[in-house]
Design a protein around this motif. Structure first.
Motif, short mmCIF file in Angstrom:
data_model
loop_
_atom_site.label_atom_id
_atom_site.label_comp_id
_atom_site.label_asym_id
_atom_site.label_seq_id
_atom_site.Cartn_x
_atom_site.Cartn_y
_atom_site.Cartn_z
N ASP A 26 -4.62 8.40 0.15
CA ASP A 26 -4.83 9.10 -1.10
C ASP A 26 -6.33 9.09 -1.40
O ASP A 26 -6.95 8.02 -1.42
N GLN A 27 -6.89 10.25 -1.60
CA GLN A 27 -8.34 10.35 -1.79
C GLN A 27 -8.84 9.67 -3.06
O GLN A 27 -10.00 9.33 -3.15
N ARG A 28 -7.98 9.49 -4.02
CA ARG A 28 -8.42 8.88 -5.28
C ARG A 28 -7.95 7.43 -5.42
O ARG A 28 -8.58 6.66 -6.10
N ARG A 29 -6.81 7.07 -4.78
CA ARG A 29 -6.21 5.76 -5.01
C ARG A 29 -6.34 4.81 -3.83
O ARG A 29 -6.18 3.62 -3.98
N GLY A 30 -6.51 5.33 -2.61
CA GLY A 30 -6.58 4.46 -1.44
C GLY A 30 -5.41 4.69 -0.51
O GLY A 30 -5.03 5.82 -0.25
N LEU A 31 -4.79 3.60 -0.04
CA LEU A 31 -3.73 3.68 0.95
C LEU A 31 -2.44 3.08 0.40
O LEU A 31 -2.44 1.96 -0.11
N ASP A 32 -1.35 3.84 0.53
CA ASP A 32 -0.02 3.34 0.20
C ASP A 32 0.74 3.14 1.50
O ASP A 32 0.64 3.97 2.42
N VAL A 33 1.52 2.06 1.60
CA VAL A 33 2.34 1.79 2.77
C VAL A 33 3.78 1.69 2.31
O VAL A 33 4.09 0.90 1.42
N PHE A 34 4.65 2.49 2.92
CA PHE A 34 6.05 2.55 2.52
C PHE A 34 6.95 2.07 3.65
O PHE A 34 6.79 2.48 4.80
N ASP A 35 7.89 1.20 3.31
CA ASP A 35 8.93 0.75 4.22
C ASP A 35 10.20 1.46 3.76
O ASP A 35 10.81 1.06 2.76
N ILE A 36 10.58 2.52 4.46
CA ILE A 36 11.67 3.38 4.02
C ILE A 36 12.80 3.32 5.04
O ILE A 36 12.61 3.61 6.21
#
Length: 126
Positions: free
Chosen positions: A110-120
Protein backbone atom coordinates in the motif's frame (compact mmCIF):
# COMPACT_ATOMS: atom_id res chain seq x y z
CA UNK A 1 -18.13 2.55 -21.95
CA UNK A 2 -19.41 3.38 -18.46
CA UNK A 3 -19.97 -0.32 -17.75
CA UNK A 4 -17.53 -0.34 -14.87
CA UNK A 5 -16.85 3.03 -13.29
CA UNK A 6 -15.07 1.37 -10.33
CA UNK A 7 -12.66 -1.06 -12.04
CA UNK A 8 -13.28 -4.64 -13.17
CA UNK A 9 -11.50 -7.96 -13.72
CA UNK A 10 -12.46 -9.77 -16.95
CA UNK A 11 -12.15 -13.46 -17.88
CA UNK A 12 -11.76 -14.47 -21.53
CA UNK A 13 -11.72 -17.77 -23.37
CA UNK A 14 -8.53 -17.53 -25.44
CA UNK A 15 -8.65 -21.03 -26.95
CA UNK A 16 -8.64 -19.14 -30.26
CA UNK A 17 -6.23 -16.24 -29.55
CA UNK A 18 -7.38 -14.28 -32.59
CA UNK A 19 -10.97 -14.22 -31.28
CA UNK A 20 -11.02 -13.87 -27.47
CA UNK A 21 -14.49 -14.46 -26.02
CA UNK A 22 -15.52 -12.72 -22.78
CA UNK A 23 -16.83 -15.22 -20.23
CA UNK A 24 -17.36 -13.20 -17.07
CA UNK A 25 -16.21 -10.26 -14.99
CA UNK A 26 -16.11 -8.96 -11.45
CA UNK A 27 -16.15 -5.44 -9.95
CA UNK A 28 -15.83 -4.70 -6.21
CA UNK A 29 -19.32 -4.42 -4.71
CA UNK A 30 -18.73 -2.11 -1.77
CA UNK A 31 -18.06 1.50 -0.90
CA UNK A 32 -14.80 1.31 1.04
CA UNK A 33 -15.00 3.33 4.25
CA UNK A 34 -18.80 3.73 4.27
CA UNK A 35 -18.47 7.45 3.54
CA UNK A 36 -17.02 7.57 0.05
CA UNK A 37 -17.57 5.42 -2.98
CA UNK A 38 -15.02 2.76 -3.75
CA UNK A 39 -12.24 4.19 -5.86
CA UNK A 40 -12.30 7.60 -4.20
CA UNK A 41 -9.51 9.08 -2.14
CA UNK A 42 -10.68 12.53 -1.13
CA UNK A 43 -8.21 15.33 -1.69
CA UNK A 44 -5.92 13.27 -3.86
CA UNK A 45 -7.45 10.95 -6.45
CA UNK A 46 -11.06 11.64 -7.42
CA UNK A 47 -11.75 8.16 -8.77
CA UNK A 48 -8.91 5.70 -9.14
CA UNK A 49 -10.05 2.13 -8.71
CA UNK A 50 -8.55 -0.34 -11.09
CA UNK A 51 -7.37 -3.92 -10.98
CA UNK A 52 -3.60 -4.06 -11.32
CA UNK A 53 -0.58 -5.97 -10.06
CA UNK A 54 -2.55 -9.09 -9.29
CA UNK A 55 -1.33 -12.64 -8.76
CA UNK A 56 -2.82 -16.14 -9.11
CA UNK A 57 -2.52 -18.33 -6.02
CA UNK A 58 -0.56 -21.41 -7.16
CA UNK A 59 -2.65 -24.44 -8.13
CA UNK A 60 -5.99 -22.67 -7.58
CA UNK A 61 -8.52 -20.51 -9.40
CA UNK A 62 -8.00 -17.74 -6.83
CA UNK A 63 -6.39 -14.43 -7.62
CA UNK A 64 -5.26 -11.66 -5.26
CA UNK A 65 -6.14 -8.25 -6.68
CA UNK A 66 -5.08 -4.76 -5.62
CA UNK A 67 -7.84 -2.26 -6.47
CA UNK A 68 -5.70 0.81 -5.67
CA UNK A 69 -8.08 3.10 -3.74
CA UNK A 70 -10.55 0.20 -3.51
CA UNK A 71 -8.46 -2.05 -1.24
CA UNK A 72 -7.77 -5.68 -2.08
CA UNK A 73 -9.80 -8.76 -2.94
CA UNK A 74 -9.29 -12.46 -3.37
CA UNK A 75 -11.43 -13.51 -6.31
CA UNK A 76 -12.50 -17.07 -7.11
CA UNK A 77 -12.63 -17.84 -10.83
CA UNK A 78 -13.44 -21.56 -10.49
CA UNK A 79 -16.66 -20.73 -12.36
CA UNK A 80 -15.40 -18.20 -14.94
CA UNK A 81 -18.88 -17.06 -16.01
CA UNK A 82 -19.70 -16.09 -12.41
CA UNK A 83 -16.53 -15.09 -10.54
CA UNK A 84 -17.01 -14.34 -6.86
CA UNK A 85 -15.21 -12.47 -4.12
CA UNK A 86 -13.86 -14.88 -1.49
CA UNK A 87 -12.22 -12.25 0.76
CA UNK A 88 -11.61 -8.51 0.87
CA UNK A 89 -9.96 -5.79 2.92
CA UNK A 90 -10.17 -2.05 2.48
CA UNK A 91 -8.55 0.30 4.98
CA UNK A 92 -9.59 3.97 4.97
CA UNK A 93 -7.31 6.19 2.89
CA UNK A 94 -5.45 3.24 1.43
CA UNK A 95 -3.87 2.86 -2.00
CA UNK A 96 -3.30 -0.87 -2.48
CA UNK A 97 -0.74 -1.13 -5.25
CA UNK A 98 0.11 -4.82 -5.64
CA UNK A 99 -1.01 -8.23 -4.37
CA UNK A 100 1.38 -11.19 -4.45
CA UNK A 101 1.11 -14.72 -3.05
CA UNK A 102 4.18 -16.17 -1.34
CA UNK A 103 4.25 -19.44 0.62
CA UNK A 104 0.47 -19.37 1.13
CA UNK A 105 0.29 -15.76 2.36
CA UNK A 106 -1.02 -12.79 0.40
CA UNK A 107 1.21 -9.71 0.57
CA UNK A 108 -0.45 -6.43 -0.36
CA UNK A 109 1.67 -3.31 -0.71
CA UNK A 110 0.00 0.00 0.00
CA UNK A 111 1.57 3.26 -1.10
CA UNK A 112 0.25 5.16 1.89
CA UNK A 113 0.14 2.54 4.68
CA UNK A 114 2.97 0.07 3.98
CA UNK A 115 2.64 -3.70 3.76
CA UNK A 116 -0.28 -5.90 4.81
CA UNK A 117 0.16 -9.68 5.11
CA UNK A 118 -2.93 -11.89 4.97
CA UNK A 119 -3.26 -15.53 5.97
CA UNK A 120 -6.40 -16.54 4.09
CA UNK A 121 -7.84 -20.07 4.20
CA UNK A 122 -10.31 -20.44 1.36
CA UNK A 123 -10.68 -24.21 1.31
CA UNK A 124 -14.28 -25.14 0.63
CA UNK A 125 -16.09 -26.99 3.37
CA UNK A 126 -17.62 -30.28 2.23
Amino acid sequence: SGQSPVGRMWVYDISNPSVPVPLGSFAPPRGGDGQTNIGTYLGWAPSWCLAHFFDWKPNTYQIGVAWYTGGMSVLDFSEPTMPSEAAHFHAPNSTAYAAQWHKGLLYVSDQRRGLDVFDIDLRKKR
